[in-house]
Design a protein around this motif. Structure first.
Motif, PDB file in Angstrom:
ATOM      1  N   GLY A 140     -11.177  12.240   0.166  1.00  0.00           N
ATOM      2  CA  GLY A 140     -10.065  13.034  -0.353  1.00  0.00           C
ATOM      3  C   GLY A 140      -8.720  12.351  -0.149  1.00  0.00           C
ATOM      4  O   GLY A 140      -7.673  12.915  -0.468  1.00  0.00           O
ATOM      5  N   ALA A 141      -8.727  11.148   0.362  1.00  0.00           N
ATOM      6  CA  ALA A 141      -7.494  10.396   0.600  1.00  0.00           C
ATOM      7  C   ALA A 141      -7.233   9.444  -0.566  1.00  0.00           C
ATOM      8  O   ALA A 141      -8.133   9.110  -1.326  1.00  0.00           O
ATOM      9  CB  ALA A 141      -7.600   9.609   1.901  1.00  0.00           C
ATOM     10  N   THR A 142      -5.980   9.015  -0.682  1.00  0.00           N
ATOM     11  CA  THR A 142      -5.612   7.996  -1.656  1.00  0.00           C
ATOM     12  C   THR A 142      -5.538   6.662  -0.922  1.00  0.00           C
ATOM     13  O   THR A 142      -4.868   6.548   0.108  1.00  0.00           O
ATOM     14  CB  THR A 142      -4.243   8.311  -2.297  1.00  0.00           C
ATOM     15  OG1 THR A 142      -4.331   9.597  -2.915  1.00  0.00           O
ATOM     16  CG2 THR A 142      -3.864   7.269  -3.318  1.00  0.00           C
ATOM     17  N   VAL A 143      -6.253   5.661  -1.435  1.00  0.00           N
ATOM     18  CA  VAL A 143      -6.299   4.344  -0.799  1.00  0.00           C
ATOM     19  C   VAL A 143      -5.714   3.330  -1.763  1.00  0.00           C
ATOM     20  O   VAL A 143      -6.123   3.249  -2.918  1.00  0.00           O
ATOM     21  CB  VAL A 143      -7.752   3.950  -0.432  1.00  0.00           C
ATOM     22  CG1 VAL A 143      -7.787   2.585   0.228  1.00  0.00           C
ATOM     23  CG2 VAL A 143      -8.397   4.999   0.463  1.00  0.00           C
ATOM     24  N   SER A 144      -4.723   2.565  -1.279  1.00  0.00           N
ATOM     25  CA  SER A 144      -4.158   1.490  -2.110  1.00  0.00           C
ATOM     26  C   SER A 144      -4.217   0.191  -1.321  1.00  0.00           C
ATOM     27  O   SER A 144      -4.092   0.179  -0.099  1.00  0.00           O
ATOM     28  CB  SER A 144      -2.725   1.817  -2.530  1.00  0.00           C
ATOM     29  OG  SER A 144      -1.903   1.938  -1.391  1.00  0.00           O
ATOM     30  N   ILE A 145      -4.407  -0.894  -2.067  1.00  0.00           N
ATOM     31  CA  ILE A 145      -4.535  -2.216  -1.437  1.00  0.00           C
ATOM     32  C   ILE A 145      -3.544  -3.160  -2.085  1.00  0.00           C
ATOM     33  O   ILE A 145      -3.484  -3.282  -3.313  1.00  0.00           O
ATOM     34  CB  ILE A 145      -5.967  -2.763  -1.594  1.00  0.00           C
ATOM     35  CG1 ILE A 145      -6.971  -1.821  -0.911  1.00  0.00           C
ATOM     36  CG2 ILE A 145      -6.067  -4.166  -1.006  1.00  0.00           C
ATOM     37  CD1 ILE A 145      -8.416  -2.216  -1.070  1.00  0.00           C
ATOM     38  N   ASP A 146      -2.751  -3.832  -1.252  1.00  0.00           N
ATOM     39  CA  ASP A 146      -1.863  -4.891  -1.704  1.00  0.00           C
ATOM     40  C   ASP A 146      -2.419  -6.204  -1.185  1.00  0.00           C
ATOM     41  O   ASP A 146      -2.689  -6.339   0.011  1.00  0.00           O
ATOM     42  CB  ASP A 146      -0.441  -4.696  -1.154  1.00  0.00           C
ATOM     43  CG  ASP A 146       0.239  -3.468  -1.742  1.00  0.00           C
ATOM     44  OD1 ASP A 146       0.024  -3.186  -2.935  1.00  0.00           O
ATOM     45  OD2 ASP A 146       0.981  -2.797  -0.998  1.00  0.00           O
ATOM     46  N   GLU A 147      -2.613  -7.153  -2.092  1.00  0.00           N
ATOM     47  CA  GLU A 147      -3.106  -8.456  -1.658  1.00  0.00           C
ATOM     48  C   GLU A 147      -1.949  -9.279  -1.132  1.00  0.00           C
ATOM     49  O   GLU A 147      -0.912  -9.400  -1.777  1.00  0.00           O
ATOM     50  CB  GLU A 147      -3.805  -9.169  -2.810  1.00  0.00           C
ATOM     51  CG  GLU A 147      -5.104  -8.478  -3.189  1.00  0.00           C
ATOM     52  CD  GLU A 147      -5.947  -9.299  -4.136  1.00  0.00           C
ATOM     53  OE1 GLU A 147      -5.982 -10.540  -3.987  1.00  0.00           O
ATOM     54  OE2 GLU A 147      -6.568  -8.681  -5.010  1.00  0.00           O
ATOM     55  N   ILE A 148      -2.129  -9.808   0.071  1.00  0.00           N
ATOM     56  CA  ILE A 148      -1.144 -10.687   0.692  1.00  0.00           C
ATOM     57  C   ILE A 148      -1.844 -11.980   1.056  1.00  0.00           C
ATOM     58  O   ILE A 148      -3.070 -12.081   0.959  1.00  0.00           O
ATOM     59  CB  ILE A 148      -0.486 -10.025   1.941  1.00  0.00           C
ATOM     60  CG1 ILE A 148      -1.548  -9.618   2.964  1.00  0.00           C
ATOM     61  CG2 ILE A 148       0.358  -8.828   1.525  1.00  0.00           C
ATOM     62  CD1 ILE A 148      -0.988  -9.064   4.258  1.00  0.00           C
ATOM     63  N   GLU A 149      -1.086 -12.971   1.479  1.00  0.00           N
ATOM     64  CA  GLU A 149      -1.636 -14.292   1.736  1.00  0.00           C
ATOM     65  C   GLU A 149      -2.783 -14.273   2.749  1.00  0.00           C
ATOM     66  O   GLU A 149      -3.773 -14.971   2.589  1.00  0.00           O
ATOM     67  CB  GLU A 149      -0.525 -15.225   2.230  1.00  0.00           C
ATOM     68  CG  GLU A 149      -0.917 -16.688   2.156  1.00  0.00           C
ATOM     69  CD  GLU A 149       0.256 -17.585   2.438  1.00  0.00           C
ATOM     70  OE1 GLU A 149       0.137 -18.419   3.345  1.00  0.00           O
ATOM     71  OE2 GLU A 149       1.297 -17.436   1.757  1.00  0.00           O
ATOM     72  N   GLU A 150      -2.677 -13.463   3.798  1.00  0.00           N
ATOM     73  CA  GLU A 150      -3.699 -13.429   4.847  1.00  0.00           C
ATOM     74  C   GLU A 150      -4.946 -12.660   4.422  1.00  0.00           C
ATOM     75  O   GLU A 150      -5.930 -12.623   5.140  1.00  0.00           O
ATOM     76  CB  GLU A 150      -3.146 -12.801   6.139  1.00  0.00           C
ATOM     77  CG  GLU A 150      -2.020 -13.574   6.779  1.00  0.00           C
ATOM     78  CD  GLU A 150      -0.667 -13.270   6.149  1.00  0.00           C
ATOM     79  OE1 GLU A 150      -0.427 -12.099   5.774  1.00  0.00           O
ATOM     80  OE2 GLU A 150       0.132 -14.203   6.014  1.00  0.00           O
ATOM     81  N   GLY A 151      -4.934 -11.963   3.305  1.00  0.00           N
ATOM     82  CA  GLY A 151      -6.087 -11.189   2.859  1.00  0.00           C
ATOM     83  C   GLY A 151      -5.676  -9.960   2.088  1.00  0.00           C
ATOM     84  O   GLY A 151      -5.546  -9.980   0.880  1.00  0.00           O
ATOM     85  N   GLY A 152      -5.416  -8.849   2.786  1.00  0.00           N
ATOM     86  CA  GLY A 152      -5.040  -7.622   2.102  1.00  0.00           C
ATOM     87  C   GLY A 152      -4.415  -6.629   3.056  1.00  0.00           C
ATOM     88  O   GLY A 152      -4.664  -6.650   4.258  1.00  0.00           O
ATOM     89  N   TYR A 153      -3.592  -5.758   2.506  1.00  0.00           N
ATOM     90  CA  TYR A 153      -2.930  -4.713   3.272  1.00  0.00           C
ATOM     91  C   TYR A 153      -3.381  -3.386   2.673  1.00  0.00           C
ATOM     92  O   TYR A 153      -3.187  -3.125   1.484  1.00  0.00           O
ATOM     93  CB  TYR A 153      -1.406  -4.876   3.165  1.00  0.00           C
ATOM     94  CG  TYR A 153      -0.625  -3.804   3.861  1.00  0.00           C
ATOM     95  CD1 TYR A 153      -0.449  -3.823   5.240  1.00  0.00           C
ATOM     96  CD2 TYR A 153      -0.074  -2.749   3.140  1.00  0.00           C
ATOM     97  CE1 TYR A 153       0.263  -2.837   5.893  1.00  0.00           C
ATOM     98  CE2 TYR A 153       0.653  -1.754   3.778  1.00  0.00           C
ATOM     99  CZ  TYR A 153       0.815  -1.800   5.153  1.00  0.00           C
ATOM    100  OH  TYR A 153       1.514  -0.812   5.784  1.00  0.00           O
ATOM    101  N   ILE A 154      -4.034  -2.542   3.484  1.00  0.00           N
ATOM    102  CA  ILE A 154      -4.587  -1.284   3.001  1.00  0.00           C
ATOM    103  C   ILE A 154      -3.716  -0.132   3.488  1.00  0.00           C
ATOM    104  O   ILE A 154      -3.399  -0.048   4.669  1.00  0.00           O
ATOM    105  CB  ILE A 154      -6.036  -1.093   3.494  1.00  0.00           C
ATOM    106  CG1 ILE A 154      -6.914  -2.247   3.017  1.00  0.00           C
ATOM    107  CG2 ILE A 154      -6.590   0.246   3.025  1.00  0.00           C
ATOM    108  CD1 ILE A 154      -8.321  -2.242   3.583  1.00  0.00           C
TER     109      ILE A 154
END
Length: 187
Positions: free
Chosen positions: A18-32
């Motif tokens: 029921g949560a909203t999950v967003s992912i930003d790709e950064i140089e080290e991998g990803g930010y969730i």
């Protein structure tokens, strides 16, 4: 790993938690980033995400699901999308003649210990036996003795010396040296 093919995994996390999950790709991998109207939804989403990104550790105990039964053991999914081999010899302290004697079936929930991660192949070896107390007076069966150099016997050297030639001489054959088979037709 969290996104999955076509976003399938991240969509499943959002539906189930029921949560909203967003992912930003950064140089080290990803930010969730996880957002929800209540803490329970956030905690559920984080639990699911951590299960995916967590790295397996040797010596750690996992709750798993038997995915398939083979003659030599069972494959157990002990983490999301990670299966390991539970060899027949690692199910119980007593010797099992076949997997039917183990009583395991596909879909069974089992507690397993990760006893080895093969550094070359990345395969996982699991054990149920390691979680059970060793029976009093238990004596480990001796493996069958192995001959030096493996079970196959001596191999010929690579320099062409394959033992005595038909003419009784030793050493590599020279062009035209056909032993007692006669000349070779070169046409």
């Amino acid at each position: 790993a969290v996104i999955g093919p076509g976003g399938k995994i991240i969509q499943g996390i959002q539906e189930e938690s029921g949560a909203t999950v967003s992912i930003d790709e950064i140089e080290e991998g990803g930010y969730i980033e996880v957002a929800a109207a209540n803490k329970a939804s956030i905690d559920k989403a984080l639990e699911m995400i951590n299960a995916i990104v967590e790295l397996p550790e040797e010596g750690k105990v996992y709750s798993g699901t038997v995915r398939s039964i083979m003659d030599f053991g069972a494959f157990v999914e002990f983490m999301p999308h990670r299966d390991g081999l539970l060899h027949i010899s690692e199910i119980a302290w007593e010797r099992l003649d076949d997997m039917e004697a183990s009583g395991l079936k596909e879909g069974d929930k089992v507690e397993v210990k990760l006893i080895e991660i093969d550094k070359k192949t990345g395969k996982y070896r699991l054990s149920m036996r390691a979680l059970q107390p060793k029976p009093e007076g238990y004596v480990e069966r001796e493996g069958r003795p192995r001959r030096e150099g493996g079970d196959r016997g001596p191999r010929p050297r690579r320099d062409g010396d394959r033992g005595p030639r038909r003419d009784g001489e030793h050493g590599p054959r020279r062009d035209g040296d056909r032993g007692d088979r006669g000349p070779r037709n070169r046409d």
